[in-house]
Scaffold this motif. Sequence first.
Motif, short mmCIF file in Angstrom:
data_model
loop_
_atom_site.label_atom_id
_atom_site.label_comp_id
_atom_site.label_asym_id
_atom_site.label_seq_id
_atom_site.Cartn_x
_atom_site.Cartn_y
_atom_site.Cartn_z
N ALA A 170 4.30 82.85 -37.36
CA ALA A 170 3.41 82.64 -36.23
C ALA A 170 3.16 81.17 -35.96
CB ALA A 170 2.08 83.34 -36.48
N ARG A 171 2.87 80.88 -34.71
CA ARG A 171 2.44 79.54 -34.31
C ARG A 171 1.05 79.68 -33.74
NH1 ARG A 171 5.41 75.18 -30.33
NH2 ARG A 171 3.69 73.70 -30.34
N SER A 172 0.15 78.80 -34.16
CA SER A 172 -1.23 78.86 -33.69
C SER A 172 -1.70 77.47 -33.32
CB SER A 172 -2.14 79.47 -34.76
OG SER A 172 -2.14 78.67 -35.91
N ASP A 173 -2.83 77.43 -32.63
CA ASP A 173 -3.40 76.13 -32.27
C ASP A 173 -4.27 75.62 -33.42
OD1 ASP A 173 -5.81 77.52 -32.12
OD2 ASP A 173 -6.00 77.35 -29.96
N GLY A 174 -4.91 74.49 -33.21
CA GLY A 174 -5.71 73.86 -34.26
C GLY A 174 -6.92 74.66 -34.71
N GLN A 175 -7.30 75.68 -33.92
CA GLN A 175 -8.43 76.52 -34.29
C GLN A 175 -7.98 77.88 -34.83
OE1 GLN A 175 -10.95 76.62 -30.84
NE2 GLN A 175 -11.60 74.50 -31.13
N GLY A 176 -6.68 78.00 -35.09
CA GLY A 176 -6.16 79.23 -35.67
C GLY A 176 -5.88 80.34 -34.67
#
Length: 53
Positions: free
Chosen positions: A3-9
């Motif tokens: 998975a790829r997520s942003d800085g806030q998960g």
Amino acid sequence: MHARSDGQGRPLGFVLTGGEASDYSTVPALLDMPCRKPRLFLADKGYDGDAVR
């Protein structure tokens, strides 16, 4: 599942592979997802490799 997520998960996308697939082989697909260029890259040692670093 990778998975790829942003800085806030929060999830941005994922790539499904077979159980025997290397984590390292999914890096190009994760980074090619249509979202902003990452400022940071956090991953476990399965993604370790000179090309990724």
